[in-house]
Design a protein around this motif. Structure first.
Motif, short mmCIF file in Angstrom:
data_model
loop_
_atom_site.label_atom_id
_atom_site.label_comp_id
_atom_site.label_asym_id
_atom_site.label_seq_id
_atom_site.Cartn_x
_atom_site.Cartn_y
_atom_site.Cartn_z
N ALA A 1 -3.10 -26.47 -15.23
CA ALA A 1 -1.99 -25.93 -16.04
C ALA A 1 -0.72 -26.73 -15.82
O ALA A 1 0.05 -26.96 -16.76
CB ALA A 1 -1.75 -24.46 -15.69
N SER A 2 -0.52 -27.20 -14.59
CA SER A 2 0.74 -27.92 -14.36
C SER A 2 0.71 -29.33 -14.94
O SER A 2 1.75 -29.94 -15.15
CB SER A 2 1.12 -27.91 -12.88
OG SER A 2 0.07 -28.38 -12.12
N LEU A 3 -0.49 -29.83 -15.26
CA LEU A 3 -0.60 -31.14 -15.93
C LEU A 3 -0.43 -31.03 -17.44
O LEU A 3 -0.22 -32.03 -18.13
CB LEU A 3 -2.01 -31.72 -15.73
CG LEU A 3 -2.44 -32.16 -14.34
CD1 LEU A 3 -3.92 -32.52 -14.36
CD2 LEU A 3 -1.59 -33.36 -13.96
N ALA A 4 -0.60 -29.81 -17.97
CA ALA A 4 -0.70 -29.63 -19.42
C ALA A 4 0.67 -29.53 -20.08
O ALA A 4 1.68 -29.30 -19.43
CB ALA A 4 -1.51 -28.36 -19.71
N GLY A 5 0.66 -29.68 -21.42
CA GLY A 5 1.87 -29.46 -22.20
C GLY A 5 2.06 -27.98 -22.52
O GLY A 5 3.17 -27.53 -22.80
N ALA A 6 0.96 -27.23 -22.50
CA ALA A 6 1.02 -25.78 -22.71
C ALA A 6 -0.24 -25.15 -22.12
O ALA A 6 -1.29 -25.80 -22.02
CB ALA A 6 1.11 -25.44 -24.20
N GLY B 1 -1.19 -19.20 -14.83
CA GLY B 1 0.12 -18.83 -15.37
C GLY B 1 1.22 -19.12 -14.39
O GLY B 1 2.28 -19.66 -14.75
N GLN B 2 0.99 -18.80 -13.13
CA GLN B 2 2.03 -19.04 -12.13
C GLN B 2 2.21 -20.54 -11.90
O GLN B 2 3.33 -21.02 -11.72
CB GLN B 2 1.70 -18.26 -10.85
CG GLN B 2 1.95 -16.75 -11.10
CD GLN B 2 1.09 -15.80 -10.28
OE1 GLN B 2 0.34 -16.25 -9.41
NE2 GLN B 2 1.18 -14.51 -10.56
N GLY B 3 1.10 -21.30 -11.95
CA GLY B 3 1.20 -22.77 -11.83
C GLY B 3 2.01 -23.35 -12.99
O GLY B 3 2.88 -24.22 -12.80
N LYS C 1 5.40 -15.50 -16.50
CA LYS C 1 6.50 -15.63 -17.46
C LYS C 1 5.92 -16.28 -18.72
O LYS C 1 5.67 -17.48 -18.76
CB LYS C 1 7.62 -16.50 -16.87
CG LYS C 1 8.84 -16.51 -17.74
CD LYS C 1 9.95 -17.36 -17.14
CE LYS C 1 11.16 -17.47 -18.05
NZ LYS C 1 10.86 -17.65 -19.47
N VAL C 2 5.66 -15.42 -19.72
CA VAL C 2 5.02 -15.87 -20.96
C VAL C 2 6.12 -16.27 -21.95
O VAL C 2 7.16 -15.62 -22.02
CB VAL C 2 4.15 -14.72 -21.53
CG1 VAL C 2 3.63 -15.06 -22.91
CG2 VAL C 2 2.98 -14.42 -20.58
N SER C 3 5.88 -17.36 -22.71
CA SER C 3 6.86 -17.78 -23.73
C SER C 3 6.61 -17.13 -25.08
O SER C 3 7.55 -16.78 -25.79
CB SER C 3 6.82 -19.30 -23.91
OG SER C 3 7.24 -19.94 -22.74
N ILE C 4 5.32 -17.06 -25.47
CA ILE C 4 4.97 -16.53 -26.81
C ILE C 4 3.74 -15.63 -26.66
O ILE C 4 2.75 -16.03 -26.05
CB ILE C 4 4.64 -17.66 -27.80
CG1 ILE C 4 5.81 -18.66 -27.91
CG2 ILE C 4 4.30 -17.09 -29.19
CD1 ILE C 4 5.50 -19.91 -28.74
#
Ligand code: ATP
Ligand code: TZP
Ligand code: MG
Ligand code: MG
Length: 269
Positions: free
Chosen positions: A56-61, A81-83, A116-119
């Motif tokens: 997840a931390s490598l990804a754009g989303a 999600g936390q990552g 912490k969700v954006s959408i």
């Protein structure tokens, strides 16, 4: 929201080829990967708790989807999600079937509390149940309740502190302050499983390239809906099978000119 800006956001997805990490359901995995590839994004599905935070931390989303949830997957979603949150990677959440069973409702609420969700993107019943509003849900499909979808979306966005997208014959996107209705799409989308799930991942691809989450989500909705309209017209009378394939073709082909010509967005005051 201006259609040329929406078209440019689609162009950015195609130019930047963002990596989208999906923790999604077993029904839609292949369709989601192919849809993201067609659009011009780069999909990865990774589920092992041992690696999800790194991925997840490598990804754009990061896209979290509880369509076929189980305990290990929920643990993985929280870690991922936390990552993502630690790296500022936007998280998109699809609360598939929230309200259908207590397990889905509880899990959906846990995810929006602990990540912490954006959408958040779902049908009206799912969104209502995530935020404790009254709505009827049957299985993973929207109930027949004909409530005020705009008011529901705005209430949900304010309660969750995220952008909320409620889809259906028309889509509503809001941050609780600004609200847009997108009238693109086609009824054949309801005859192919996973078109809601793929849309959530497509929103992820747009969120990876555009910081304004309202613009990202609206651009995804318009691009997706216009692609579906062209696909439906091209497949003639053949039906859902041909539509599914032609829809993938159109996700890769839909042009800026077509977005500007056929896009339908109106602001609600
Ligand atoms: P459900 O399980 O209720 O079908 P979903 O998660 O599959 O929900 P949808 O609400 O079906 O998600 O939305 C997926 C896509 O289909 C969106 O782009 C939406 O605009 C489109 N869509 C859904 N219903 C219609 C319709 N009747 N006419 C046009 N487009 C539609
Ligand atoms: N059952 C569990 S997840 C799933 C089904 C049929 C896919 C739902 O996909 P969508 O995009 O919400 O139609
Ligand atoms: Mg659907
Ligand atoms: Mg769905």
């Amino acid at each position: 929201m201006k259609l040329p800006n929406i078209a440019s956001t689609l162009t950015k997805v195609r130019q930047q080829n963002p990596l989208v990490h999906n923790i999604t359901n077993v029904v839609v995995t292949n369709f989601t990967a192919n849809g993201l590839l067609a659009l011009g994004a780069s999909p990865v599905m990774a589920y092992a708790p041992e690696e999800v935070a790194d991925m997840a931390s490598l990804a754009g989303a990061l896209v979290l989807n509880i369509g076929t949830l189980n305990e290990q997957e929920i643990a993985a979603m929280l870690l991922a999600g936390q990552g993502a949150n630690r790296q500022g990677v936007p998280v998109i959440f699809d609360p598939v079937g929230a309200g259908a069973t207590a397990y889905r409702t509880t899990t959906a609420r846990k995810i929006v509390q602990e990540v912490k969700v954006s959408i958040v993107r779902g049908n009206a019943g799912e969104i209502a149940n995530v935020v404790g509003e009254n709505w009827t849900v049957r299985g993973v499909d929207a109930g027949a309740n004909k409530g005020d979808v705009v008011a529901l979306a705005q209430t949900a966005a304010r309660k969750l502190g995220t952008v909320v997208v409620v889809t259906g014959p028309e889509d509503v996107v809001t941050d609780g302050q600004r609200t847009y209705v997108v009238a693109n799409g086609h009824p054949l989308l309801t005859k192919v499983t996973g078109t809601g799930c793929l849309l959530s991942s497509v929103i992820g691809a747009f969120a990876a390239v555009e910081r304004d989450m309202l613009l990202a989500a609206t651009s995804a909705l318009v691009s997706y809906g216009v692609a579906a309209e062209i696909a439906a017209a091209n497949q003639g009378q053949a039906g859902p099978g041909s539509f599914q394939i032609e829809f993938l073709n159109q996700l890769s082909k839909v042009s800026s000119e077509e977005i500007i010509k056929y896009g339908s967005v109106r602001e609600i005051n």
